[in-house]
Design a protein around this motif. Structure first.
Motif, PDB file in Angstrom:
ATOM      1  N   GLU A 189      87.785 -40.055 -20.558  1.00 18.71           N
ATOM      2  CA  GLU A 189      86.784 -40.952 -21.120  1.00 18.71           C
ATOM      3  C   GLU A 189      85.401 -40.305 -21.032  1.00 18.71           C
ATOM      4  OE1 GLU A 189      87.473 -43.383 -22.833  1.00 18.71           O
ATOM      5  OE2 GLU A 189      89.452 -44.077 -22.188  1.00 18.71           O
ATOM      6  N   LEU A 190      84.527 -40.670 -21.959  1.00 18.75           N
ATOM      7  CA  LEU A 190      83.139 -40.216 -21.931  1.00 18.75           C
ATOM      8  C   LEU A 190      82.323 -41.204 -21.114  1.00 18.75           C
ATOM      9  CD1 LEU A 190      82.765 -39.185 -25.701  1.00 18.75           C
ATOM     10  CD2 LEU A 190      83.720 -37.890 -23.775  1.00 18.75           C
ATOM     11  N   THR A 191      81.494 -40.683 -20.221  1.00 25.47           N
ATOM     12  CA  THR A 191      80.849 -41.543 -19.227  1.00 25.47           C
ATOM     13  C   THR A 191      79.335 -41.686 -19.407  1.00 25.47           C
ATOM     14  OG1 THR A 191      80.647 -39.650 -17.725  1.00 25.47           O
ATOM     15  CG2 THR A 191      82.600 -41.057 -17.492  1.00 25.47           C
ATOM     16  N   GLN A 212      70.375 -34.502 -35.224  1.00 25.94           N
ATOM     17  CA  GLN A 212      70.331 -34.927 -33.832  1.00 25.94           C
ATOM     18  C   GLN A 212      71.263 -34.028 -33.023  1.00 25.94           C
ATOM     19  OE1 GLN A 212      71.266 -39.139 -33.495  1.00 25.94           O
ATOM     20  NE2 GLN A 212      69.915 -39.656 -35.215  1.00 25.94           N
ATOM     21  N   PHE A 213      70.983 -33.933 -31.725  1.00 29.73           N
ATOM     22  CA  PHE A 213      71.821 -33.165 -30.805  1.00 29.73           C
ATOM     23  C   PHE A 213      72.283 -34.131 -29.718  1.00 29.73           C
ATOM     24  CE2 PHE A 213      72.718 -30.349 -27.221  1.00 29.73           C
ATOM     25  CZ  PHE A 213      73.423 -29.318 -27.830  1.00 29.73           C
ATOM     26  N   VAL A 214      73.584 -34.379 -29.672  1.00 31.55           N
ATOM     27  CA  VAL A 214      74.148 -35.410 -28.800  1.00 31.55           C
ATOM     28  C   VAL A 214      74.960 -34.736 -27.702  1.00 31.55           C
ATOM     29  CG1 VAL A 214      75.503 -37.539 -28.709  1.00 31.55           C
ATOM     30  CG2 VAL A 214      74.288 -36.917 -30.823  1.00 31.55           C
ATOM     31  N   LEU A 215      74.699 -35.105 -26.467  1.00 28.70           N
ATOM     32  CA  LEU A 215      75.378 -34.519 -25.312  1.00 28.70           C
ATOM     33  C   LEU A 215      76.141 -35.613 -24.571  1.00 28.70           C
ATOM     34  CD1 LEU A 215      75.860 -32.065 -23.419  1.00 28.70           C
ATOM     35  CD2 LEU A 215      73.814 -32.798 -22.168  1.00 28.70           C
ATOM     36  N   PHE A 216      77.461 -35.418 -24.432  1.00 32.36           N
ATOM     37  CA  PHE A 216      78.308 -36.363 -23.703  1.00 32.36           C
ATOM     38  C   PHE A 216      78.761 -35.739 -22.387  1.00 32.36           C
ATOM     39  CE2 PHE A 216      79.194 -37.362 -28.223  1.00 32.36           C
ATOM     40  CZ  PHE A 216      78.779 -38.692 -28.243  1.00 32.36           C
ATOM     41  N   GLY A 322      65.558 -42.063 -25.286  1.00 36.89           N
ATOM     42  CA  GLY A 322      65.349 -40.691 -24.873  1.00 36.89           C
ATOM     43  C   GLY A 322      65.912 -40.381 -23.502  1.00 36.89           C
ATOM     44  N   ALA A 323      66.621 -41.335 -22.913  1.00 32.71           N
ATOM     45  CA  ALA A 323      67.122 -41.175 -21.550  1.00 32.71           C
ATOM     46  C   ALA A 323      68.634 -41.032 -21.532  1.00 32.71           C
ATOM     47  CB  ALA A 323      66.718 -42.381 -20.705  1.00 32.71           C
ATOM     48  N   ARG A 324      69.130 -40.397 -20.492  1.00 33.23           N
ATOM     49  CA  ARG A 324      70.574 -40.349 -20.257  1.00 33.23           C
ATOM     50  C   ARG A 324      71.069 -41.779 -20.084  1.00 33.23           C
ATOM     51  NH1 ARG A 324      73.722 -40.779 -15.759  1.00 33.23           N
ATOM     52  NH2 ARG A 324      75.708 -39.619 -15.729  1.00 33.23           N
ATOM     53  N   THR A 325      72.127 -42.138 -20.818  1.00 32.30           N
ATOM     54  CA  THR A 325      72.584 -43.525 -20.839  1.00 32.30           C
ATOM     55  C   THR A 325      74.056 -43.599 -20.454  1.00 32.30           C
ATOM     56  OG1 THR A 325      71.009 -44.023 -22.600  1.00 32.30           O
ATOM     57  CG2 THR A 325      72.811 -45.589 -22.264  1.00 32.30           C
ATOM     58  N   PRO A 326      74.391 -44.336 -19.393  1.00 32.83           N
ATOM     59  CA  PRO A 326      75.798 -44.476 -19.006  1.00 32.83           C
ATOM     60  C   PRO A 326      76.587 -45.275 -20.042  1.00 32.83           C
ATOM     61  CG  PRO A 326      74.326 -45.063 -17.195  1.00 32.83           C
ATOM     62  CD  PRO A 326      73.481 -44.966 -18.423  1.00 32.83           C
ATOM     63  N   VAL A 327      77.874 -44.968 -20.152  1.00 36.37           N
ATOM     64  CA  VAL A 327      78.794 -45.715 -21.015  1.00 36.37           C
ATOM     65  C   VAL A 327      79.452 -46.804 -20.182  1.00 36.37           C
ATOM     66  CG1 VAL A 327      80.890 -45.603 -22.403  1.00 36.37           C
ATOM     67  CG2 VAL A 327      79.233 -43.712 -22.473  1.00 36.37           C
ATOM     68  N   GLU A 328      79.445 -48.010 -20.704  1.00 38.68           N
ATOM     69  CA  GLU A 328      80.059 -49.141 -19.999  1.00 38.68           C
ATOM     70  C   GLU A 328      81.318 -49.572 -20.749  1.00 38.68           C
ATOM     71  OE1 GLU A 328      77.074 -52.130 -19.758  1.00 38.68           O
ATOM     72  OE2 GLU A 328      75.672 -50.870 -18.628  1.00 38.68           O
ATOM     73  N   LEU A 329      82.466 -49.445 -20.085  1.00 44.22           N
ATOM     74  CA  LEU A 329      83.749 -49.818 -20.676  1.00 44.22           C
ATOM     75  C   LEU A 329      84.352 -50.992 -19.930  1.00 44.22           C
ATOM     76  CD1 LEU A 329      85.518 -46.351 -21.241  1.00 44.22           C
ATOM     77  CD2 LEU A 329      84.468 -47.816 -22.973  1.00 44.22           C
ATOM     78  N   ALA A 330      84.914 -51.930 -20.681  1.00 45.02           N
ATOM     79  CA  ALA A 330      85.678 -53.014 -20.080  1.00 45.02           C
ATOM     80  C   ALA A 330      86.971 -52.452 -19.494  1.00 45.02           C
ATOM     81  CB  ALA A 330      85.986 -54.073 -21.133  1.00 45.02           C
ATOM     82  N   PRO A 331      87.628 -53.184 -18.587  1.00 42.85           N
ATOM     83  CA  PRO A 331      88.912 -52.716 -18.074  1.00 42.85           C
ATOM     84  C   PRO A 331      89.920 -52.532 -19.206  1.00 42.85           C
ATOM     85  CG  PRO A 331      88.085 -54.541 -16.731  1.00 42.85           C
ATOM     86  CD  PRO A 331      87.187 -54.447 -17.950  1.00 42.85           C
TER      87      PRO A 331
END
Length: 338
Positions: A189-191, A212-216, A322-331
């Motif tokens: 999963e991407l976090t 855009q340049f996207v970093l996961f 512009g900030a690092r953003t956590p990914v929120e996943l449901a169970p």
């Protein structure tokens, strides 16, 4: 395996019309039984010359049409949730083009509705999983010969963006394919997401943040970067390089047709995704039809559709903050375990 699978195609635009052609001319074991589009004349044009097809202006009517045993959703994203839930209510298996739903909340409702049924009905249209090169890359990485994957470098370029395309859609519409491909290739999963923005291209519509340049970041410690550039002007290009502990591997660099004339040579470059991934779409729809006729649904699941929506939503927040953003996943529901 019995009679042909009757498919209701929802949406008769660019993607829907191509699927209608595919079901009629390429895929075996299925036929177009009904088509629905708010533009009924467009729907009629898409099925001109096909026998036994009913044309409708509304989704519900197409799902209830005689001979319909499955549904292919190729309508605009905002219509997908309602169509999926309507198909579930009729126990109809579905191949739904991405996005499963534009927002994570809608995707979560779809996933939870299917989970309550206790069986899979939906396959989500992440066609790169059916592309020959992507499947070769997946097999190589899973084999472990190159060791663990440390980084994925991805490129996603389009000739030009369609009218109404927004900065958010570079992530939610374009990079969503890289989101799913990275999750699938790595089995992780991407976090978290970070989005960097170089200066906008001069050919981009005013106000569009392109490229855009996207970093996961991934749960296994790998990094995935994506250059997304939807107004590059010269062609449609999708590339991926996996950098591993003991080597690297690239896809998306196959030599295309080269035309020599008038004192020079010119290499053909695909102009859009329907050209670049034509074979992948053919294999995807054929695999779906074959599985449905066996009473099964395989391929990318509603969990994959939900995860892609959740990661994209985090990416859009990262784009604006512009900030690092956590990914929120449901169970993850038990239906999608493993």
């Amino acid at each position: 395996m019995g009679e042909l699978l009757g498919v209701a195609v929802l949406g008769a635009g660019h993607m829907g019309a191509d699927h209608i052609r595919r079901l009629d001319q390429v895929v075996s074991g299925a036929r177009v039984a009904a088509v629905a589009d708010p533009d009924v004349e467009r729907a009629k044009a898409a099925v001109a010359g096909l026998d036994g097809v009913t044309v409708h202006g509304e989704t519900q009517a197409a799902l209830d049409a005689p001979g319909v045993g499955a549904v292919l959703i190729a309508s605009p994203g905002p219509a997908h949730e309602e169509a999926l839930l309507a198909a579930f209510a009729r126990a109809l298996p579905v191949l739904c083009e991405k996005p499963m739903a534009p927002e994570p909340a809608g995707a979560l409702r779809v996933m939870e509705a299917e989970a309550r049924l206790g069986r899979r009905l939906a396959q989500i249209g992440f066609m790169r999983r059916y592309d020959r090169e992507y499947r070769q890359l997946k097999s190589l990485l899973d084999g472990g010969r190159l060791g663990r994957v440390l980084m994925l470098h991805c490129v996603h370029r389009n000739v030009s963006s369609p009218p109404g395309f927004t900065s958010d859609m570079l992530i939610s519409s374009s990079v969503s394919h890289e989101i799913d491909a990275a999750r699938w290739l790595l089995g992780q999963e991407l976090t978290a997401v970070t989005v960097l923005r170089p200066r906008a291209c001069g050919s981009a519509p005013e106000g569009l943040l392109d490229p855009q340049f996207v970093l996961f970041e991934t749960e296994g410690g790998a990094l995935v970067d994506v250059e997304v550039f939807v107004n590059c002007g010269f062609g449609y290009q999708v590339r991926c390089e996996a950098v591993c502990e003991a080597g690297s591997v690239r896809i998306g660099e196959d030599r295309a047709m080269v035309v020599t004339a008038e004192g020079g040579a010119r290499e053909e470059v695909a102009r859009d995704y329907l050209v670049r991934f034509a074979d992948a779409y053919d294999r995807e729809v054929q695999a779906w039809v074959d599985a449905v006729r066996r009473g099964r649904v395989t391929g990318p699941s509603a969990w994959d559709g939900y995860a892609a929506a959740a990661v994209a939503e985090a990416g859009i927040r990262a784009l604006h903050s512009g900030a690092r953003t956590p990914v929120e996943l449901a169970p993850r529901p038990g239906l999608y375990a493993g």
